[in-house]
Write a protein that holds these residues in place. Structure first.
Motif, PDB file in Angstrom:
ATOM      1  N   ARG A  71      48.514  45.267  28.877  1.00 19.11           N
ATOM      2  CA  ARG A  71      49.747  45.587  28.216  1.00 19.11           C
ATOM      3  C   ARG A  71      49.863  45.124  26.653  1.00 19.11           C
ATOM      4  NH1 ARG A  71      53.944  42.709  32.667  1.00 19.11           N
ATOM      5  NH2 ARG A  71      55.303  43.129  30.856  1.00 19.11           N
ATOM      6  N   GLY A  72      48.792  45.871  25.975  1.00 22.65           N
ATOM      7  CA  GLY A  72      48.794  45.992  24.672  1.00 22.65           C
ATOM      8  C   GLY A  72      48.200  44.703  23.976  1.00 22.65           C
ATOM      9  N   ARG A  73      47.576  43.956  24.693  1.00 23.62           N
ATOM     10  CA  ARG A  73      47.175  42.533  23.986  1.00 23.62           C
ATOM     11  C   ARG A  73      45.664  42.372  24.946  1.00 23.62           C
ATOM     12  NH1 ARG A  73      51.541  41.382  26.308  1.00 23.62           N
ATOM     13  NH2 ARG A  73      52.181  40.698  24.397  1.00 23.62           N
ATOM     14  N   VAL A  74      44.792  41.699  24.062  1.00 24.38           N
ATOM     15  CA  VAL A  74      43.334  41.451  24.684  1.00 24.38           C
ATOM     16  C   VAL A  74      43.260  39.841  25.285  1.00 24.38           C
ATOM     17  CG1 VAL A  74      41.184  40.959  24.035  1.00 24.38           C
ATOM     18  CG2 VAL A  74      42.241  42.716  23.027  1.00 24.38           C
ATOM     19  N   LEU A  75      43.154  39.935  26.434  1.00 23.76           N
ATOM     20  CA  LEU A  75      43.103  38.434  27.075  1.00 23.76           C
ATOM     21  C   LEU A  75      41.583  38.020  27.281  1.00 23.76           C
ATOM     22  CD1 LEU A  75      45.974  38.761  29.624  1.00 23.76           C
ATOM     23  CD2 LEU A  75      46.231  38.111  27.354  1.00 23.76           C
ATOM     24  N   ALA A  76      41.486  36.752  27.319  1.00 31.02           N
ATOM     25  CA  ALA A  76      40.074  36.124  27.662  1.00 31.02           C
ATOM     26  C   ALA A  76      40.220  35.174  28.750  1.00 31.02           C
ATOM     27  CB  ALA A  76      39.282  35.477  26.427  1.00 31.02           C
ATOM     28  N   GLY A  77      39.303  35.234  29.716  1.00 34.01           N
ATOM     29  CA  GLY A  77      39.414  34.222  30.695  1.00 34.01           C
ATOM     30  C   GLY A  77      38.552  34.545  32.093  1.00 34.01           C
ATOM     31  N   HIS A  78      38.906  34.379  33.228  1.00 32.21           N
ATOM     32  CA  HIS A  78      38.239  34.569  34.311  1.00 32.21           C
ATOM     33  C   HIS A  78      38.946  34.738  35.452  1.00 32.21           C
ATOM     34  CE1 HIS A  78      34.355  35.448  36.179  1.00 32.21           C
ATOM     35  NE2 HIS A  78      33.590  34.928  35.213  1.00 32.21           N
ATOM     36  N   SER A  79      38.707  35.416  36.306  1.00 32.93           N
ATOM     37  CA  SER A  79      39.326  35.691  37.764  1.00 32.93           C
ATOM     38  C   SER A  79      38.442  35.035  38.605  1.00 32.93           C
ATOM     39  CB  SER A  79      39.262  37.166  38.132  1.00 32.93           C
ATOM     40  OG  SER A  79      38.041  37.568  38.203  1.00 32.93           O
ATOM     41  N   GLY A  80      38.676  34.417  39.747  1.00 35.55           N
ATOM     42  CA  GLY A  80      38.036  33.923  40.611  1.00 35.55           C
ATOM     43  C   GLY A  80      38.380  34.063  42.413  1.00 35.55           C
ATOM     44  N   SER A  81      37.529  34.231  43.164  1.00 38.95           N
ATOM     45  CA  SER A  81      37.871  34.393  44.538  1.00 38.95           C
ATOM     46  C   SER A  81      36.822  33.784  45.484  1.00 38.95           C
ATOM     47  CB  SER A  81      37.803  35.871  44.743  1.00 38.95           C
ATOM     48  OG  SER A  81      36.598  36.504  44.931  1.00 38.95           O
ATOM     49  N   MET A  82      37.129  33.137  46.509  1.00 36.99           N
ATOM     50  CA  MET A  82      36.199  32.452  47.504  1.00 36.99           C
ATOM     51  C   MET A  82      37.304  32.891  48.635  1.00 36.99           C
ATOM     52  SD  MET A  82      33.428  31.584  46.649  1.00 36.99           S
ATOM     53  CE  MET A  82      32.688  30.148  47.590  1.00 36.99           C
ATOM     54  N   PRO A  83      36.490  32.875  49.958  1.00 35.57           N
ATOM     55  CA  PRO A  83      37.284  33.312  51.138  1.00 35.57           C
ATOM     56  C   PRO A  83      38.306  32.353  51.270  1.00 35.57           C
ATOM     57  CG  PRO A  83      34.928  33.277  51.829  1.00 35.57           C
ATOM     58  CD  PRO A  83      34.898  32.822  50.030  1.00 35.57           C
ATOM     59  N   GLY A  84      39.507  32.795  51.279  1.00 36.95           N
ATOM     60  CA  GLY A  84      40.662  32.026  51.619  1.00 36.95           C
ATOM     61  C   GLY A  84      41.395  31.773  50.206  1.00 36.95           C
ATOM     62  N   PHE A  85      40.890  32.029  49.069  1.00 39.13           N
ATOM     63  CA  PHE A  85      41.396  31.812  47.740  1.00 39.13           C
ATOM     64  C   PHE A  85      41.177  32.760  46.611  1.00 39.13           C
ATOM     65  CE2 PHE A  85      40.340  27.634  49.792  1.00 39.13           C
ATOM     66  CZ  PHE A  85      41.629  26.785  49.635  1.00 39.13           C
ATOM     67  N   THR A 110      46.086  31.054  44.294  1.00 38.00           N
ATOM     68  CA  THR A 110      46.730  31.241  45.837  1.00 38.00           C
ATOM     69  C   THR A 110      45.604  30.953  46.852  1.00 38.00           C
ATOM     70  OG1 THR A 110      47.827  32.890  46.998  1.00 38.00           O
ATOM     71  CG2 THR A 110      46.086  33.611  45.761  1.00 38.00           C
ATOM     72  N   ASN A 111      46.189  30.727  48.086  1.00 38.06           N
ATOM     73  CA  ASN A 111      45.217  30.389  49.118  1.00 38.06           C
ATOM     74  C   ASN A 111      45.351  31.698  50.324  1.00 38.06           C
ATOM     75  OD1 ASN A 111      47.965  29.740  49.994  1.00 38.06           O
ATOM     76  ND2 ASN A 111      47.208  28.196  51.300  1.00 38.06           N
ATOM     77  N   ALA A 112      45.045  32.787  49.863  1.00 35.34           N
ATOM     78  CA  ALA A 112      44.890  33.929  50.831  1.00 35.34           C
ATOM     79  C   ALA A 112      43.669  34.615  50.185  1.00 35.34           C
ATOM     80  CB  ALA A 112      45.965  34.905  50.752  1.00 35.34           C
ATOM     81  N   THR A 113      42.809  35.339  51.049  1.00 36.07           N
ATOM     82  CA  THR A 113      41.694  35.988  50.668  1.00 36.07           C
ATOM     83  C   THR A 113      41.956  37.219  49.974  1.00 36.07           C
ATOM     84  OG1 THR A 113      40.594  35.144  52.544  1.00 36.07           O
ATOM     85  CG2 THR A 113      39.435  36.933  51.574  1.00 36.07           C
ATOM     86  N   SER A 114      43.055  37.904  50.176  1.00 34.56           N
ATOM     87  CA  SER A 114      43.327  39.174  49.827  1.00 34.56           C
ATOM     88  C   SER A 114      44.841  39.382  49.563  1.00 34.56           C
ATOM     89  CB  SER A 114      42.657  40.339  50.051  1.00 34.56           C
ATOM     90  OG  SER A 114      42.980  40.376  51.735  1.00 34.56           O
ATOM     91  N   GLY A 115      45.618  40.244  49.084  1.00 38.76           N
ATOM     92  CA  GLY A 115      46.722  40.716  49.188  1.00 38.76           C
ATOM     93  C   GLY A 115      47.550  40.178  47.764  1.00 38.76           C
ATOM     94  N   LEU A 116      47.577  38.799  47.260  1.00 37.88           N
ATOM     95  CA  LEU A 116      48.054  38.588  45.953  1.00 37.88           C
ATOM     96  C   LEU A 116      47.053  38.624  44.950  1.00 37.88           C
ATOM     97  CD1 LEU A 116      50.676  35.694  45.589  1.00 37.88           C
ATOM     98  CD2 LEU A 116      48.850  36.463  43.922  1.00 37.88           C
TER      99      LEU A 116
END
Length: 462
Positions: free
Chosen positions: A277-291, A309-315
């Motif tokens: 949305r017009g800006r450069v963000l730095a960081g990281h995503s993360g996922s493990m089963p359930g999170f 969040t504590n769901a494997t997928s969806g959100l």
């Protein structure tokens, strides 16, 4: 403002409802201070708050990258070193440390089976147990290929050079100084349970949360929204007790484009970069089963956001965090820093400020605090950069075409840089900038025509 808080909470509520997540907690940081936090759904029968732990998955990699950067800051390694110089690695030894940090080491994305995120690390007790018959999928340095095994090796590098487990090093060198006491290797109460949500029915089942052992540097950590707010504040401006601002900024620079058709992403050293949305963000995503987790910062706006969040997928927690930054910036644009004159004046640098010409293209040189210089085209063409002062009296470019190149201020009429009539020229990587186009008194490569400027040529000028 109430309208901003309402917009943030609405975005959170929609994410939890439409994403069908058992719970979600999110927070926003401005100018290094948490300014908003809210939860939705339930953990142990209560709405989650900033002190509830969630598994943060690959955000762990950013912590490991900071430990590696600290090794460099102490002179124990160079990021150009090949891993094998410091670690007897079963694979990946030919990759440079910088390539492993940016997922360009060519290693396989995942370790040898079974699925490491859902099985105990005791199945892979030693580094050779991580690799199958074909550990390398690409030549090191040729392309970005996200590799969890590469970060397992970086964690092993930290252990080898520090002489103790990587998490102990992390706790002592990063977590303690940043007061992140709720970021742990294994969960502690209160923490969320990880769930898999059925895609076509409103039912759930628990996901395993094993100790992944040798793979832990790729995604083991648990943390809270409160702790990640502290971490986001650090990633925005640095902290000399852990890693200075210049080193953190270096981690945020693009090293390789991401392995995707999506041109909005790239990767630095342990940090993902996202155009959102017009800006450069730095960081990281993360996922493990359930999170699923997301942490982004917008350094230019001094904003950051986290979502867990504590769901494997969806959100999509990373998308939620990025949207929260955009909402705050749109509802309450950040105020610029107040202008103040610099505390110490260098007359030679003041004399260098103003218009310079590369050939016939005008550029403006500005002098900033701390003897930093900023060069920008005055017209529609040209190249610009910020320049960092060095101890030897030169400056080093920080971005764009001039990144890493040396700027020198040439001597003036009295033989000194910034003399009585000011500097004679600028030299940036052999490009000579002059006060007037093709100044005959300056060392312009190829020289200036001795007859100088002239009108329209006619047939007798041949």
């Amino acid at each position: 403002m109430p309208s901003t808080e309402r917009a943030l909470y609405h975005r959170l509520a929609v994410a939890q409802s439409e994403g069908r997540a058992p719970s979600v907690v999110a927070a926003v940081v401005r100018d290094g201070v948490p300014v908003w936090c809210a939860g939705r759904g339930e953990v142990a029968g209560e709405v989650p708050g900033p002190e509830v732990q969630y598994r943060i998955g690959s955000i762990t990699k950013t912590f490991v990258a900071i430990l590696v950067m600290r090794l460099r800051a102490e002179g124990l390694i160079s990021l150009d070193d090949r891993l094998g110089r410091h670690l007897d690695a079963p694979a990946g030894g030919e990759a440079r440390i910088a390539e492993l940090l940016s997922h360009a080491g060519g290693l396989a994305a995942e370790p040898r089976g079974p699925w490491w995120e859902r099985t105990e690390g005791s199945l892979r007790p030693e580094l050779p147990d991580l690799f199958g018959e074909r550990p390398l999928r690409h030549s090191p340095g040729r392309r970005h290929h996200y590799s969890n095994t590469g970060y397992a090796l970086l964690g092993a590098l930290v252990e080898h050079l520090r002489g103790r487990p990587w998490y102990e090093v992390l706790r002592e060198e990063v977590l303690h100084p940043l007061e992140m006491s709720d970021t742990t290797l294994l969960p502690r109460a209160p923490h969320a349970e990880g769930w898999a949500v059925h895609p076509h029915a409103d039912v759930v089942q628990p996901e395993p949360a094993p100790d992944t052992g040798r793979m832990a540097p790729a995604g083991q950590l648990w943390s809270t929204a409160a702790d990640l707010c502290r971490f986001a504040a650090f990633l925005t401006v640095g902290d000399d007790r852990v890693l200075g601002a210049a080193d953190v900024e270096e981690m945020r620079r693009p090293a390789v484009p991401a392995e995707t058709r999506d041109r909005d992403t790239s990767y630095g050293w342990g940090l993902q970069l996202l155009h959102h949305r017009g800006r450069v963000l730095a960081g990281h995503s993360g996922s493990m089963p359930g999170f699923v987790a997301g942490l982004w910062i917008s350094p230019a706006e001094r904003l950051a956001a986290v979502a867990l969040t504590n769901a494997t997928s969806g959100l999509s927690a990373p998308t939620l965090a990025a949207d929260l930054i955009a909402l705050v910036a749109e509802h309450e644009p950040p105020l610029p820093e107040p202008w103040r004159p610099m505390s110490r004046v260098d007359p030679g640098l003041v004399a260098a400020a103003g218009v310079w010409y590369w050939g016939t293209a005008p550029h403006v040189l500005r002098v900033r605090a701390g003897r930093e210089l900023e060069l920008a085209p005055a017209g529609s063409t040209g190249r610009g950069s910020r320049f960092r002062p060095e101890a030897d009296g030169t400056w080093t470019g920080l971005e764009g075409y001039f990144a890493g190149e040396t700027l020198r201020i040439g001597s003036g009429a009295d033989g000194a840089a910034g003399g009585s009539r000011g500097p004679g020229h600028l030299d940036i990587g052999t490009f000579v900038f002059t006060r007037t186009p093709y100044d005959p008194a300056a060392p312009v490569p190829g020289g200036a025509d001795p007859e100088g400027w002239r009108g329209k040529p006619d047939d007798t000028d041949a």
